[in-house]
Design a protein around this motif. Structure first.
Motif, mmCIF file in Angstrom:
data_model
loop_
_atom_site.group_PDB
_atom_site.id
_atom_site.type_symbol
_atom_site.label_atom_id
_atom_site.label_comp_id
_atom_site.label_asym_id
_atom_site.label_seq_id
_atom_site.Cartn_x
_atom_site.Cartn_y
_atom_site.Cartn_z
ATOM 1 N N ALA A 77 2.845 3.966 -1.692
ATOM 2 C CA ALA A 77 3.028 4.543 -2.957
ATOM 3 C C ALA A 77 4.615 5.199 -2.923
ATOM 4 O O ALA A 77 4.943 5.553 -3.975
ATOM 5 C CB ALA A 77 2.167 5.733 -3.098
ATOM 6 N N ASN A 133 0.936 -1.188 0.082
ATOM 7 C CA ASN A 133 0.145 -0.077 -0.131
ATOM 8 C C ASN A 133 0.912 1.383 0.130
ATOM 9 O O ASN A 133 0.349 2.355 0.205
ATOM 10 C CB ASN A 133 -0.830 0.049 1.370
ATOM 11 N N ARG A 171 4.940 0.359 -12.229
ATOM 12 C CA ARG A 171 4.386 1.657 -12.196
ATOM 13 C C ARG A 171 5.510 2.715 -12.488
ATOM 14 O O ARG A 171 5.505 3.739 -13.270
ATOM 15 C CB ARG A 171 3.355 1.976 -11.319
ATOM 16 N N ARG A 184 -5.429 -8.589 -6.592
ATOM 17 C CA ARG A 184 -4.792 -7.451 -7.406
ATOM 18 C C ARG A 184 -4.105 -6.543 -6.215
ATOM 19 O O ARG A 184 -4.716 -6.208 -5.145
ATOM 20 C CB ARG A 184 -6.018 -6.397 -7.999
ATOM 21 N N ALA A 226 3.434 -4.092 -7.937
ATOM 22 C CA ALA A 226 3.261 -3.380 -8.937
ATOM 23 C C ALA A 226 3.918 -1.967 -8.819
ATOM 24 O O ALA A 226 3.915 -1.195 -9.802
ATOM 25 C CB ALA A 226 1.749 -3.040 -9.282
ATOM 26 N N LEU A 278 -1.397 -1.172 -5.543
ATOM 27 C CA LEU A 278 -0.942 -0.378 -6.206
ATOM 28 C C LEU A 278 -0.836 -0.591 -7.946
ATOM 29 O O LEU A 278 -0.596 0.240 -8.702
ATOM 30 C CB LEU A 278 0.712 -0.270 -6.066
ATOM 31 N N TRP A 279 -1.678 -1.753 -8.035
ATOM 32 C CA TRP A 279 -1.851 -2.078 -9.560
ATOM 33 C C TRP A 279 -2.910 -0.852 -10.196
ATOM 34 O O TRP A 279 -3.812 -0.583 -9.736
ATOM 35 C CB TRP A 279 -2.784 -3.554 -9.459
ATOM 36 N N ASP A 280 -2.313 -0.393 -11.451
ATOM 37 C CA ASP A 280 -3.227 0.455 -12.132
ATOM 38 C C ASP A 280 -3.278 -0.063 -13.767
ATOM 39 O O ASP A 280 -2.351 0.018 -14.383
ATOM 40 C CB ASP A 280 -2.242 1.723 -12.177
ATOM 41 N N PRO A 281 -4.245 -0.848 -13.973
ATOM 42 C CA PRO A 281 -4.640 -1.248 -15.249
ATOM 43 C C PRO A 281 -4.410 -0.414 -16.333
ATOM 44 O O PRO A 281 -3.953 -0.683 -17.384
ATOM 45 C CB PRO A 281 -5.932 -2.001 -14.928
ATOM 46 N N SER A 282 -4.591 0.938 -16.188
ATOM 47 C CA SER A 282 -4.592 1.823 -17.205
ATOM 48 C C SER A 282 -3.387 2.161 -18.042
ATOM 49 O O SER A 282 -3.274 2.667 -18.930
ATOM 50 C CB SER A 282 -5.094 3.339 -16.838
ATOM 51 N N ILE A 283 -2.376 1.811 -17.154
ATOM 52 C CA ILE A 283 -0.917 1.851 -17.764
ATOM 53 C C ILE A 283 -0.508 0.632 -18.553
ATOM 54 O O ILE A 283 0.622 0.787 -19.155
ATOM 55 C CB ILE A 283 0.111 2.223 -16.636
ATOM 56 N N ASP A 321 5.978 4.937 -15.754
ATOM 57 C CA ASP A 321 5.752 6.465 -15.703
ATOM 58 C C ASP A 321 6.935 7.044 -16.453
ATOM 59 O O ASP A 321 6.510 8.180 -17.169
ATOM 60 C CB ASP A 321 5.530 6.893 -14.136
#
Length: 299
Positions: free
Chosen positions: A153, A151, A188, A232, A184, A235-240, A192
């Motif tokens: 970031a 959790n 990320r 999942r 993740a 921190l997983w971000d499927p949009s990237i 980025d």
């Protein structure tokens, strides 16, 4: 030759190596980032340093405090290195499901280990959650800072320099980046940076076929350490991500052996999935760890 004032300044700036024999003929150029060259043999040195530094800057971690974390070993060893260099006590929650070599390395750095028993040495969602619950209980003690890697970031920022390194080392030309997914954070952080430089870059995530939850499948047990937590990650971000590839433990271990025997890259089984599908793209993958902590694994 650069003289480092601390082991912490030796983190990063790892080499990039072209694969020549495990890739099919006439395929795209494939390179791997040798993160095993970090002080503990792991890319997690980057995120451990970032989490501790950010906690110090914000006042969440003060001199004399104790650091707590749950880990399969890679994050734990990296935190143990950083805490040893900075003088913090470290309490680690891990399990017998993970490499004995990892557990020994954490203890060698001075970490105090609490082991949660597994079901036959298998990594499952239930095991991960039991480890987290144990760490949460420890973190309730006064003067304790829980890094809580799934959790946190702050860990993402630790991989921004890695993205810049890859971009420079590939001479500003990269078509794709492939990374296996545990927390993740590395996917990320690197993505980025690379996407800022190259908006059209393809980002590929890799997960265990036995527990392909990112692809919408059910959780399951597997033996690829450090990835595939059974749900999942926060921190997983499927949009990237442009594509998700699921690879079995058997495939990962087989590719890890090939990398050692055909390329001279003696790495853990995790790079196996990263490299085994690389021939579709021209770009970089990031084997996260060296093999020095994996002698006791099936691979």
């Amino acid at each position: 030759m650069r003289l480092h004032d601390s082991v912490l300044t030796a983190i990063g700036h790892t080499p990039l190596v072209r694969l020549r024999r495990v890739v099919p003929p006439d395929c795209a150029e494939v390179v791997v980032k040798l993160e095993g060259e970090n002080p503990t043999g792991s890319m997690k040195d980057r995120m451990a340093q970032a989490m501790i530094a950010r906690a110090e800057e914000s006042g969440r971690l003060r001199p004399g405090d104790t650091v707590v974390e749950y880990t399969g070993g890679s994050t734990g060893a990296s935190l143990a290195l950083v805490c040893a260099a900075k003088g913090y006590r470290l309490r680690i929650v891990s399990s017998d499901a993970f490499s004995e070599d990892k557990l020994a390395q954490m203890a060698a750095f001075g970490a105090e280990l609490t082991l949660v028993p597994s079901e036959g040495g298998r990594i499952t969602k239930e095991l991960i959650r039991a480890m987290i619950a144990t760490a949460r209980e420890m973190a309730s003690s006064p003067g304790t800072y829980w890094t809580d890697q799934l959790n946190n970031a702050d860990s993402i920022t630790g991989y921004h320099p890695m993205g810049e390194e890859i971009w420079r080392q590939t001479d500003n030309r990269l078509d794709a980046f492939v990374q296996s997914v545990g927390t993740a954070a590395s996917l990320r952080g690197v993505s980025d940076v690379l996407r800022r430089h190259q908006p059209s870059i393809t980002i590929v995530a890799v997960e265990p076929a036995e527990s392909a939850v990112l692809s919408g499948g059910p959780p399951g047990a597997h033996r690829i350490e450090g990835i595939g937590i059974g749900y999942r990650p926060p921190l997983w971000d499927p949009s990237i991500v442009d594509e998700i590839v699921a690879v079995s433990t058997e495939q990962a271990q087989a590719m890890a052996r090939r990398l050692a025997r055909e390329e001279g890259l003696f790495r853990e089984p995790r790079p196996g999935p990263t490299s085994s599908r690389r021939s579709k793209w021209g770009g970089a993958s990031a084997p996260g760890h060296g093999w020095r902590r994996f002698w006791s694994t099936p691979a």
